[in-house]
Scaffold this motif. Structure first.
Motif, PDB file in Angstrom:
ATOM      1  N   SER A 532      51.126 -51.586  25.149  1.00 27.32           N
ATOM      2  CA  SER A 532      50.515 -50.318  25.526  1.00 27.32           C
ATOM      3  C   SER A 532      50.347 -49.466  24.272  1.00 27.32           C
ATOM      4  O   SER A 532      51.209 -49.445  23.392  1.00 27.32           O
ATOM      5  CB  SER A 532      51.385 -49.594  26.559  1.00 27.32           C
ATOM      6  N   GLY A 533      49.240 -48.769  24.194  1.00 31.28           N
ATOM      7  CA  GLY A 533      48.902 -47.996  23.003  1.00 31.28           C
ATOM      8  C   GLY A 533      47.449 -48.223  22.649  1.00 31.28           C
ATOM      9  O   GLY A 533      46.678 -48.813  23.418  1.00 31.28           O
ATOM     10  N   LEU A 567      33.269 -49.610  21.762  1.00 33.85           N
ATOM     11  CA  LEU A 567      34.099 -49.026  22.814  1.00 33.85           C
ATOM     12  C   LEU A 567      34.008 -47.499  22.758  1.00 33.85           C
ATOM     13  O   LEU A 567      33.792 -46.929  21.680  1.00 33.85           O
ATOM     14  CB  LEU A 567      35.554 -49.474  22.648  1.00 33.85           C
ATOM     15  N   PRO A 568      34.167 -46.818  23.895  1.00 39.05           N
ATOM     16  CA  PRO A 568      34.014 -45.350  23.944  1.00 39.05           C
ATOM     17  C   PRO A 568      34.852 -44.609  22.902  1.00 39.05           C
ATOM     18  O   PRO A 568      34.382 -43.676  22.266  1.00 39.05           O
ATOM     19  CB  PRO A 568      34.471 -45.001  25.368  1.00 39.05           C
ATOM     20  N   ASP A 569      36.112 -45.048  22.726  1.00 37.15           N
ATOM     21  CA  ASP A 569      36.999 -44.372  21.783  1.00 37.15           C
ATOM     22  C   ASP A 569      37.284 -45.201  20.536  1.00 37.15           C
ATOM     23  O   ASP A 569      38.212 -44.896  19.775  1.00 37.15           O
ATOM     24  CB  ASP A 569      38.324 -44.012  22.477  1.00 37.15           C
ATOM     25  N   GLY A 570      36.515 -46.257  20.343  1.00 37.26           N
ATOM     26  CA  GLY A 570      36.682 -47.072  19.152  1.00 37.26           C
ATOM     27  C   GLY A 570      38.091 -47.601  18.989  1.00 37.26           C
ATOM     28  O   GLY A 570      38.681 -48.147  19.929  1.00 37.26           O
ATOM     29  N   TYR A 571      38.649 -47.404  17.794  1.00 39.46           N
ATOM     30  CA  TYR A 571      39.988 -47.898  17.497  1.00 39.46           C
ATOM     31  C   TYR A 571      41.080 -47.130  18.249  1.00 39.46           C
ATOM     32  O   TYR A 571      42.217 -47.588  18.328  1.00 39.46           O
ATOM     33  CB  TYR A 571      40.263 -47.835  15.993  1.00 39.46           C
ATOM     34  N   GLU A 572      40.731 -45.975  18.806  1.00 37.19           N
ATOM     35  CA  GLU A 572      41.694 -45.178  19.570  1.00 37.19           C
ATOM     36  C   GLU A 572      41.642 -45.495  21.068  1.00 37.19           C
ATOM     37  O   GLU A 572      42.253 -44.798  21.877  1.00 37.19           O
ATOM     38  CB  GLU A 572      41.445 -43.687  19.343  1.00 37.19           C
TER      39      GLU A 572
END
Length: 684
Positions: A532-533, A567-572
């Motif tokens: 998770s993260g 992805l919507p938030d990229g690496y986050e």
């Protein structure tokens, strides 16, 4: 060292039944000798084999239900609690205060009763005077009970504080210890069973600390004080309750002895329920896919019913405590009334004292019953504590290695000097007679006549000889159970070789500290485990201090950067449970990026592409090719197309090397590899 298999190749050896069978063979002679010499046991004549097995099974079950060393468990639990000696002393003072005040407050009824007695006898003429005296003592009693309640509130809050701190420490020690346990420990247990230690077992300890300990102290003091006051009032009358007190303690001892093993069995049963539940919730997709809901429900119901039966039996036996104590108390009260009346008529006791005495005779059983109830809870909690301590007593991985991994740079004098800078080159630091010697870390791995068995007598690997030089790519091919994954487990020192030797840059890996050994390696497993993260956090797991730039660079090497950017938030982007918000192939690319950022000179790929489609497999292969440059690589693969460019292909069968060479050499040889590659034979 007791061994159990790690991988699917030998998973049948992981079952408890197999282990029990192995142990049974070892202990067979001992058991039969014990059975013959035992006078208590009477073995029926003409006993059949089935009857013998059934009898031995029942005997084993009885042994499992016998209570263990409660005294030791209590002592170890106290070692956690006594860290807060100052608070415990304050709790003891408050418990004693609340109990003493509560017991003595009842004595205020003695002057009240005497006033009423005098008023009825006509010795007090003024009703106002009598009422004033009664109100005075009632106010004193009310104040005493209020003080008692305040002390009770204070010590309860303090005990909750001690309880929460103690459980935090216990969970911390449990979790920290589990991190150092050998892999075989987890192979023998389901995740739910291990989680049960953190939930059910520790929760029972919480109940014990927060309520049972103060209750035990309070009830003991209350019982002693109550009986003492009764003796002061009338020692003759108190003699009549001696038999009742003895009976009560006999009831407590008997019922507790029956409940203790049942509570322990209950803890084990709930652990089995948790383990089963966790396993099948994780595999719910497979259950529904094969329409096995009914079978799963039935299996769960069996475990759940077993837990219910044990719980009901424990609580039924424990439930006898209260009615038996109540019956003894009521019978004793009737005897006290009868004998007390005779003492009053004989002039040895006045009515006021008798009334007060009878109130104490009704209440003395309450603390004894409370002690009995608390003791049952104590036994239940200690059963949970014992299970926790059993985990804490499980030996950690043994590590006698002395060779460590360091970074070296050249100082101004041109000499090697250790540094924390990443600009330094990795080297092995080897203790010598005078100081240390350093050997550059290259990644040369050699297996020399390696033999290994998870279970004694069943060799998984037999005289394996493999040599991998720095920059080489070595592939392992073979049927399930051939020993491919076992080789990588031995290189990681998850298990130790039985015979033979594995060297790393010429150093026996047994001499290398495990943390340093594993720090020099990176693995990409078949199971795409993400935590998770964020995606960045998962890539950074290979190097916790990695910068954002390093994370992105690793993702680009693994061919993961493109899909992450979309992805919507990229690496986050947050990884959800079991990575359900990304595909299996994408998860595997993140795993490869994690291995890339580690920068280890040795890379192990354990069927990294077996669960992805052909297009994703190609992306993964390109990513892996980039991180395999200038590294020693071990590859385990079912798809032979992924190992064609290997420098050395090792074909394993039943733990032995049957063929070895590069792709073309093995094709020209026309053996097992040729048959597998051309489809004339299938990989089992």
């Amino acid at each position: 060292m007791s061994k159990t298999p790690l991988n699917e190749e030998n998973k049948e050896l992981l079952t408890e039944e197999a282990q029990a069978a192995a142990e049974e063979k070892k202990d067979k002679k001992k058991k039969s000798r014990k059975s013959r010499n035992s006078k208590a046991k009477k073995i029926p004549e003409n006993e059949t084999e089935e009857e013998r097995k059934e009898r031995e099974k029942k005997e084993e079950e009885k042994k499992k239900k016998k209570p263990k060393d409660i005294k030791t468990a209590t002592k170890r639990l106290l070692s956690y609690i006594t860290q807060y000696k100052g608070l415990l002393f304050l709790v003891a003072v408050l418990v004693i205060a609340t109990t003493v005040i509560s017991v003595l407050a009842s004595l205020a009824m003695l002057p009240v009763n005497k006033t009423l007695e005098e008023l009825i006898a006509g010795n007090i003429v003024s009703g106002d005077e009598a009422m004033a005296n009664i109100i005075k003592w009632l106010i004193i009693m009310a104040i005493a009970y209020a003080l008692s309640a305040l002390c009770n509130l204070l010590y309860s809050r303090i005990m909750l504080h001690i309880s929460s701190r103690t459980l935090k420490n216990m969970r911390r020690d449990l979790f920290n210890h589990i991190q150092g346990l050998p892999l075989e420990y987890f192979d023998k247990r389901k995740t739910g069973q291990i989680m049960s230690h953190f939930t059910n077992d520790v929760s029972r300890v919480s109940d014990l600390i927060s309520s049972s300990f103060p209750s035990l102290i309070s009830s003991t003091i209350q019982a002693v004080m109550t009986i003492t006051i009764m003796i002061v009032f009338s020692w003759k009358l108190t003699l009549t309750i001696t038999v009742a007190i003895v009976l009560m303690f006999m009831v407590v001892a008997f019922i507790t002895s029956k409940c203790s093993p049942l509570f322990k069995a209950q803890q084990k049963a709930i652990a089995e329920v948790n383990g089963f539940t966790e396993e099948y919730i994780k595999g719910i997709k497979v259950v529904q896919l094969f329409c096995q809901e009914k079978k799963t429900k039935d299996a769960f119901n069996v475990l759940n019913e077993n837990y219910r039966k044990i719980g009901v039996k424990a609580n039924i036996i424990g439930g006898f405590m209260s009615p038996l104590m109540s019956m003894i108390t009521r019978v004793n009260y009737a005897i006290c009334v009868f004998y007390g009346a005779k003492l009053v008529m004989a002039g040895e006791m006045d009515v006021a004292k008798l009334i007060n005495y009878l109130s104490y005779s009704k209440s003395y059983a309450s603390p004894i019953a409370s002690i009995a109830s608390t003791y049952s809870s104590l036994v239940s909690a200690l059963a949970g504590a014992e299970r926790v301590f059993e985990v804490l007593d499980t030996p950690n991985e043994t590590d006698e290695g002395r060779v460590t991994l360091v970074r070296l740079i050249k100082n101004a004098l041109g000499e090697d000097e250790e540094t924390d800078s990443e600009s330094g080159t990795f080297s092995w630091k080897i203790p010598a007679e005078k100081g240390f010697t350093y050997i550059p870390l290259k990644g040369n791995i050699e297996l020399k006549d390696v033999t290994f068995a998870y279970v004694e007598g069943t060799d998984v690997l037999k005289n394996i000889n493999i040599s991998a030089k720095s920059g080489n790519k070595v592939a392992f091919v073979g049927s399930t159970g051939a020993g491919k994954t076992t080789i990588t487990n031995l290189i990681n020192r998850f298990y130790e070789v039985d015979r033979g030797q594995i060297t790393y840059d010429g150093i026996d890996i047994k001499d290398i500290k495990k943390d340093d050994l594993r720090h020099s390696m990176a693995m990409v497993l078949q199971d795409t485990k993400l935590f998770s993260g964020t995606i960045a956090d998962n890539i950074r797991y290979g190097k916790l201090d990695a910068t954002d730039e390093e994370v992105i660079a690793a993702a680009k090497i693994a061919n993961a950067h493109t899909f992450i950017e979309k992805l919507p938030d990229g690496y986050e982007t947050k990884i959800k449970a079991d990575a359900v918000n990304i595909s299996t192939g994408q998860a595997q690319l993140i795993n490869i990026a994690r291995a890339a950022i580690a920068g280890a000179p040795l890379l192990i790929l354990d069927e990294a592409t077996s669960s992805v489609d052909t297009r994703t497999e190609r992306l993964i292969e390109v990513g892996m090719d980039k991180i395999m440059e200038d590294r020693t690589v071990f590859v385990i693969a079912h798809r032979l197309s992924t190992v064609r460019n290997s420098d050395d292909i090792v074909v394993l069968e039943h733990g032995e090397i049957i063929e070895e060479g590069n792709h073309q050499a093995l094709i020209d040889q026309g053996g097992k590899y040729y048959q597998l590659y051309t489809g004339k034979a299938e990989m089992e």
